[in-house]
Design a protein around this motif. Structure first.
Motif, PDB file in Angstrom:
ATOM      1  N   THR A 373      16.317 -11.122  -4.031  1.00 23.56           N
ATOM      2  CA  THR A 373      15.457 -12.292  -3.999  1.00 23.56           C
ATOM      3  C   THR A 373      14.092 -11.947  -4.581  1.00 23.56           C
ATOM      4  OG1 THR A 373      14.585 -11.775  -1.809  1.00 23.56           O
ATOM      5  CG2 THR A 373      16.614 -13.090  -1.913  1.00 23.56           C
ATOM      6  N   ILE A 374      13.297 -12.972  -4.858  1.00 23.85           N
ATOM      7  CA  ILE A 374      11.941 -12.743  -5.338  1.00 23.85           C
ATOM      8  C   ILE A 374      11.154 -11.913  -4.330  1.00 23.85           C
ATOM      9  CG2 ILE A 374       9.716 -13.881  -5.791  1.00 23.85           C
ATOM     10  CD1 ILE A 374      11.220 -16.120  -7.164  1.00 23.85           C
ATOM     11  N   GLU A 375      11.275 -12.273  -3.066  1.00 23.11           N
ATOM     12  CA  GLU A 375      10.517 -11.584  -2.018  1.00 23.11           C
ATOM     13  C   GLU A 375      10.925 -10.123  -1.886  1.00 23.11           C
ATOM     14  OE1 GLU A 375      10.435 -15.808  -1.677  1.00 23.11           O
ATOM     15  OE2 GLU A 375      12.184 -14.451  -1.670  1.00 23.11           O
ATOM     16  N   ASN A 376      12.187  -9.823  -2.114  1.00 22.90           N
ATOM     17  CA  ASN A 376      12.683  -8.462  -1.943  1.00 22.90           C
ATOM     18  C   ASN A 376      12.646  -7.625  -3.208  1.00 22.90           C
ATOM     19  OD1 ASN A 376      13.252  -9.047   0.727  1.00 22.90           O
ATOM     20  ND2 ASN A 376      15.391  -9.562   0.328  1.00 22.90           N
ATOM     21  N   SER A 377      12.252  -8.217  -4.325  1.00 26.77           N
ATOM     22  CA  SER A 377      12.332  -7.518  -5.606  1.00 26.77           C
ATOM     23  C   SER A 377      11.010  -7.415  -6.354  1.00 26.77           C
ATOM     24  CB  SER A 377      13.355  -8.231  -6.509  1.00 26.77           C
ATOM     25  OG  SER A 377      14.594  -8.377  -5.865  1.00 26.77           O
ATOM     26  N   MET A 378       9.969  -8.053  -5.849  1.00 25.76           N
ATOM     27  CA  MET A 378       8.694  -8.082  -6.553  1.00 25.76           C
ATOM     28  C   MET A 378       8.059  -6.692  -6.655  1.00 25.76           C
ATOM     29  SD  MET A 378       6.228  -9.584  -8.103  1.00 25.76           S
ATOM     30  CE  MET A 378       6.642 -11.317  -7.951  1.00 25.76           C
ATOM     31  N   PHE A 379       7.590  -6.341  -7.859  1.00 25.83           N
ATOM     32  CA  PHE A 379       6.843  -5.106  -8.098  1.00 25.83           C
ATOM     33  C   PHE A 379       5.375  -5.405  -8.392  1.00 25.83           C
ATOM     34  CE2 PHE A 379      10.351  -1.900  -9.546  1.00 25.83           C
ATOM     35  CZ  PHE A 379      10.908  -1.966  -8.278  1.00 25.83           C
ATOM     36  N   TYR A 380       5.134  -6.290  -9.382  1.00 27.22           N
ATOM     37  CA  TYR A 380       3.763  -6.602  -9.804  1.00 27.22           C
ATOM     38  C   TYR A 380       3.635  -8.068 -10.187  1.00 27.22           C
ATOM     39  CZ  TYR A 380       3.532  -1.523 -10.632  1.00 27.22           C
ATOM     40  OH  TYR A 380       3.603  -0.167 -10.506  1.00 27.22           O
ATOM     41  N   ASN A 381       2.444  -8.610  -9.987  1.00 27.29           N
ATOM     42  CA  ASN A 381       2.034  -9.876 -10.592  1.00 27.29           C
ATOM     43  C   ASN A 381       0.884  -9.596 -11.555  1.00 27.29           C
ATOM     44  OD1 ASN A 381       3.324 -12.482  -9.557  1.00 27.29           O
ATOM     45  ND2 ASN A 381       2.996 -11.349  -7.647  1.00 27.29           N
ATOM     46  N   MET A 382       0.862 -10.318 -12.654  1.00 26.81           N
ATOM     47  CA  MET A 382      -0.217 -10.181 -13.624  1.00 26.81           C
ATOM     48  C   MET A 382      -0.787 -11.557 -13.956  1.00 26.81           C
ATOM     49  SD  MET A 382       2.630  -8.163 -14.569  1.00 26.81           S
ATOM     50  CE  MET A 382       3.150  -8.412 -16.272  1.00 26.81           C
ATOM     51  N   ALA A 383      -2.065 -11.584 -14.283  1.00 30.46           N
ATOM     52  CA  ALA A 383      -2.703 -12.788 -14.813  1.00 30.46           C
ATOM     53  C   ALA A 383      -3.590 -12.360 -15.967  1.00 30.46           C
ATOM     54  CB  ALA A 383      -3.524 -13.496 -13.742  1.00 30.46           C
ATOM     55  N   ILE A 384      -3.491 -13.069 -17.073  1.00 26.71           N
ATOM     56  CA  ILE A 384      -4.291 -12.771 -18.263  1.00 26.71           C
ATOM     57  C   ILE A 384      -5.174 -13.973 -18.542  1.00 26.71           C
ATOM     58  CG2 ILE A 384      -4.247 -12.156 -20.708  1.00 26.71           C
ATOM     59  CD1 ILE A 384      -1.397 -11.029 -20.191  1.00 26.71           C
ATOM     60  N   PHE A 385      -6.446 -13.833 -18.198  1.00 27.85           N
ATOM     61  CA  PHE A 385      -7.453 -14.866 -18.420  1.00 27.85           C
ATOM     62  C   PHE A 385      -8.591 -14.205 -19.188  1.00 27.85           C
ATOM     63  CE2 PHE A 385      -4.898 -16.901 -15.358  1.00 27.85           C
ATOM     64  CZ  PHE A 385      -5.224 -18.254 -15.307  1.00 27.85           C
ATOM     65  N   PRO A 386      -8.544 -14.264 -20.516  1.00 25.34           N
ATOM     66  CA  PRO A 386      -9.488 -13.523 -21.348  1.00 25.34           C
ATOM     67  C   PRO A 386     -10.934 -13.676 -20.897  1.00 25.34           C
ATOM     68  CG  PRO A 386      -7.855 -14.606 -22.692  1.00 25.34           C
ATOM     69  CD  PRO A 386      -7.652 -15.121 -21.294  1.00 25.34           C
ATOM     70  N   TYR A 388     -10.181 -10.904 -19.296  1.00 27.12           N
ATOM     71  CA  TYR A 388      -9.641 -10.036 -18.252  1.00 27.12           C
ATOM     72  C   TYR A 388      -8.127 -10.165 -18.068  1.00 27.12           C
ATOM     73  CZ  TYR A 388     -14.487  -9.296 -16.872  1.00 27.12           C
ATOM     74  OH  TYR A 388     -15.824  -8.956 -16.855  1.00 27.12           O
ATOM     75  N   LYS A 389      -7.560  -9.066 -17.657  1.00 24.38           N
ATOM     76  CA  LYS A 389      -6.165  -9.012 -17.221  1.00 24.38           C
ATOM     77  C   LYS A 389      -6.132  -8.275 -15.892  1.00 24.38           C
ATOM     78  CE  LYS A 389      -1.731  -6.777 -18.202  1.00 24.38           C
ATOM     79  NZ  LYS A 389      -0.995  -5.903 -19.147  1.00 24.38           N
ATOM     80  N   ILE A 390      -5.465  -8.871 -14.902  1.00 28.85           N
ATOM     81  CA  ILE A 390      -5.348  -8.237 -13.594  1.00 28.85           C
ATOM     82  C   ILE A 390      -3.890  -7.879 -13.320  1.00 28.85           C
ATOM     83  CG2 ILE A 390      -5.012 -10.380 -12.289  1.00 28.85           C
ATOM     84  CD1 ILE A 390      -6.753  -9.142 -10.070  1.00 28.85           C
ATOM     85  N   ILE A 391      -3.691  -6.725 -12.708  1.00 33.27           N
ATOM     86  CA  ILE A 391      -2.372  -6.279 -12.277  1.00 33.27           C
ATOM     87  C   ILE A 391      -2.428  -6.082 -10.767  1.00 33.27           C
ATOM     88  CG2 ILE A 391      -0.605  -4.484 -12.436  1.00 33.27           C
ATOM     89  CD1 ILE A 391      -1.695  -3.835 -15.241  1.00 33.27           C
ATOM     90  N   VAL A 392      -1.619  -6.868 -10.041  1.00 40.02           N
ATOM     91  CA  VAL A 392      -1.622  -6.801  -8.579  1.00 40.02           C
ATOM     92  C   VAL A 392      -0.295  -6.221  -8.104  1.00 40.02           C
ATOM     93  CG1 VAL A 392      -1.873  -8.086  -6.439  1.00 40.02           C
ATOM     94  CG2 VAL A 392      -3.141  -8.821  -8.487  1.00 40.02           C
ATOM     95  N   PRO A 393      -0.289  -5.014  -7.531  1.00 43.97           N
ATOM     96  CA  PRO A 393       0.958  -4.403  -7.064  1.00 43.97           C
ATOM     97  C   PRO A 393       1.443  -5.036  -5.771  1.00 43.97           C
ATOM     98  CG  PRO A 393      -0.884  -2.994  -6.520  1.00 43.97           C
ATOM     99  CD  PRO A 393      -1.459  -4.131  -7.332  1.00 43.97           C
ATOM    100  N   ASP A 394       2.751  -5.095  -5.583  1.00 48.56           N
ATOM    101  CA  ASP A 394       3.304  -5.599  -4.331  1.00 48.56           C
ATOM    102  C   ASP A 394       2.962  -4.634  -3.199  1.00 48.56           C
ATOM    103  OD1 ASP A 394       5.425  -7.596  -3.109  1.00 48.56           O
ATOM    104  OD2 ASP A 394       5.915  -5.601  -2.347  1.00 48.56           O
ATOM    105  N   SER A 395       2.557  -5.202  -2.074  1.00 48.58           N
ATOM    106  CA  SER A 395       2.080  -4.368  -0.961  1.00 48.58           C
ATOM    107  C   SER A 395       3.190  -3.570  -0.286  1.00 48.58           C
ATOM    108  CB  SER A 395       1.383  -5.252   0.085  1.00 48.58           C
ATOM    109  OG  SER A 395       2.280  -6.226   0.593  1.00 48.58           O
ATOM    110  N   VAL A 396       4.440  -3.951  -0.513  1.00 50.21           N
ATOM    111  CA  VAL A 396       5.566  -3.247   0.095  1.00 50.21           C
ATOM    112  C   VAL A 396       6.220  -2.286  -0.890  1.00 50.21           C
ATOM    113  CG1 VAL A 396       7.836  -3.498   1.176  1.00 50.21           C
ATOM    114  CG2 VAL A 396       6.004  -5.134   1.699  1.00 50.21           C
ATOM    115  N   ARG A 397       6.682  -2.798  -2.019  1.00 49.12           N
ATOM    116  CA  ARG A 397       7.423  -1.954  -2.966  1.00 49.12           C
ATOM    117  C   ARG A 397       6.521  -1.082  -3.819  1.00 49.12           C
ATOM    118  NH1 ARG A 397      10.101  -5.728  -1.204  1.00 49.12           N
ATOM    119  NH2 ARG A 397       8.634  -7.252  -2.015  1.00 49.12           N
ATOM    120  N   LYS A 398       5.257  -1.408  -3.922  1.00 50.79           N
ATOM    121  CA  LYS A 398       4.307  -0.558  -4.648  1.00 50.79           C
ATOM    122  C   LYS A 398       3.155  -0.177  -3.722  1.00 50.79           C
ATOM    123  CE  LYS A 398       6.629  -0.438  -8.422  1.00 50.79           C
ATOM    124  NZ  LYS A 398       7.193   0.840  -8.930  1.00 50.79           N
TER     125      LYS A 398
END
Length: 439
Positions: A373-386, A388-398
């Motif tokens: 599932t999404i909840e059990n498989s998430m590694f990172y979320n990213m947002a690219i808003f020039p 800037y680019k942010i990389i947010v690691p999952d609090s459990v799997r990362k």
């Protein structure tokens, strides 16, 4: 739009499976009465955004793609939303982010024991069934009378699952079906099947959509000898030489495709779109990739040039500022054809300057290769808003990894994490991600 059942099957060649009011940069959109253009999607497989001559690489030679880029509306600051083949290709064919089309990784979680193929196939069945309910670009094109042809990489069972009328991929796991089967021969063994498909469309006097996704420069890195010898002279690393040669081999096949279309007199009424599914940074010491590229949330994993060419209709331009994404490919095609964009598509037409200017950013997602599932498989979320680019690691799997913030305009190779110095930017972009996830 409702997904429709694919048309019957024709054995076009022995490789064909028997198995499914804004300012524009183009003149074409305002002229709906002309013959609809043929549409060709060209998809590179495992290649960094830097690995082209026109992008500044001093070793790799890509003369045909370089020429194509010069003739196209070329966006060099473009992205795919995820750095892995299957979910990236699913985005390209649907115009949806992975969280919405449901293909999060290459395989559904399964027992990797002695019956690996069978176990993988059984685990993946519900994924294919769910994906079949998605509306793909070939489905949308049917209302305009298009024939759709699949060649190369295809992960989601038989080609009919994607709405293609004809295709090379049977998708039967008992016959080696996983990510393309017979389709993986296109390019590596010539373009005869594509030639047959195009001739069929001409015979039936129908416009066509062609999916050209060759297994190139993807491993195995076994380039033609003449190319390997050429690049051996440029490096002491056999692995780099082979990879560089593979990039030029892919370039050669793109040239063959351009020539095929030209020789049939179709270039002037064909829209070509180019993208790479995900990045690749070759390890010079062994046959594999470096960790900051494929499957990673960095630019070397998700950045790619995206190019649109329609001779005489789309004005060529090299755009190194505007952020675009593979989620824009389907809306752009629909715009050209005068088909209303479904409300669930997050992308915009790149020919709509106003829409591009109003969009402030795009998003990215990284999940496990073997996903649940999404909840059990998430590694990172990213947002690219020039910028800037942010990389947010999952609090459990990362767990243990930190949030990273980069100014990608000044630091495209993401060497300097600015998160600690810009807490307000971090908070703003994390909120953007929350809004994205909630939709």
């Amino acid at each position: 739009m409702i997904k429709k059942i694919s048309l019957g099957i024709l054995a076009v060649s022995i490789l064909v499976s028997c198995g499914k009011g804004t300012k524009k940069e183009t003149e074409s959109v305002s002229n709906k009465k002309q013959t609809p253009p043929n549409i060709v999607f060209i998809l590179s497989d495992d290649q960094s955004w830097t690995d082209y001559s026109f992008m500044g690489d001093e070793n790799i030679e890509t003369p045909r793609i370089d020429k194509f880029a010069s003739e196209s509306l070329t966006f060099t600051q473009s992205y795919v939303p995820t750095p892995l083949c299957s979910p990236s290709l699913a985005t390209i064919i649907t115009g949806l982010y992975p969280k919405d089309h449901g293909i999060l990784g290459n395989d559904k979680v399964y027992d990797r024991g002695n019956i690996r193929g069978k176990a993988r196939a059984e685990a993946y069945k519900p994924v294919i069934s769910a994906f079949e309910k998605q509306t793909t670009l070939p489905d949308m094109l049917k209302e305009k009378g298009y024939l759709s042809f699949q060649t190369g990489k295809w992960w989601h069972g038989n080609h009919k699952i994607g709405g293609f009328d004809y295709g090379m991929t049977h998708g039967d796991p008992t016959r080696g079906g996983r990510h393309g089967d017979y389709g993986l021969e296109i390019g590596r063994k010539g373009l005869d099947t594509i030639n047959s498909y195009v001739d069929l469309a001409l015979k039936e006097k129908k416009p066509f959509f062609l999916w050209y996704a060759p297994f190139l420069p993807h491993r195995p890195h076994n380039p033609p000898q003449h190319l390997f010898e050429k690049y051996k002279k440029k490096t002491d690393s056999e692995h780099l030489a082979k990879y560089w040669a593979m990039c030029e081999w892919f370039d050669e096949t793109c040239g063959q495709l351009f020539d095929l279309i030209e020789n049939k007199g179709l270039t002037e009424n064909t829209l070509f779109v180019y993208v790479c599914d995900n990045g690749w940074a070759q390890n010079p010491d062994k046959s594999g990739y470096l960790k900051h590229s494929k499957r990673a949330p960095y630019n070397m994993g998700i950045r790619t040039p995206i190019m649109y060419k329609w001779k005489g209709k789309i004005t060529p331009k090299m755009d190194d500022k505007t952020i675009t994404s593979s989620i824009d490919m389907v809306p752009t095609v629909l715009d050209v054809l005068g088909i209303e964009k479904p409300e669930n598509l997050p992308g915009v037409s790149v020919l709509d300057e106003k829409a591009l200017a109003e969009r402030k950013g795009i998003f990215g997602e990284v999940y496990a290769h073997d996903f649940d599932t999404i909840e059990n498989s998430m590694f990172y979320n990213m947002a690219i808003f020039p910028p800037y680019k942010i990389i947010v690691p999952d609090s459990v799997r990362k767990k243990g990894e930190v949030v990273q913030l980069f100014n990608i305009e000044e630091d495209p190779f993401e060497k300097n994490n600015l998160a600690d110095q810009n807490p307000e930017v971090v908070e703003r972009l994390k909120n953007r991600i929350k809004e994205f996830r909630s939709k």
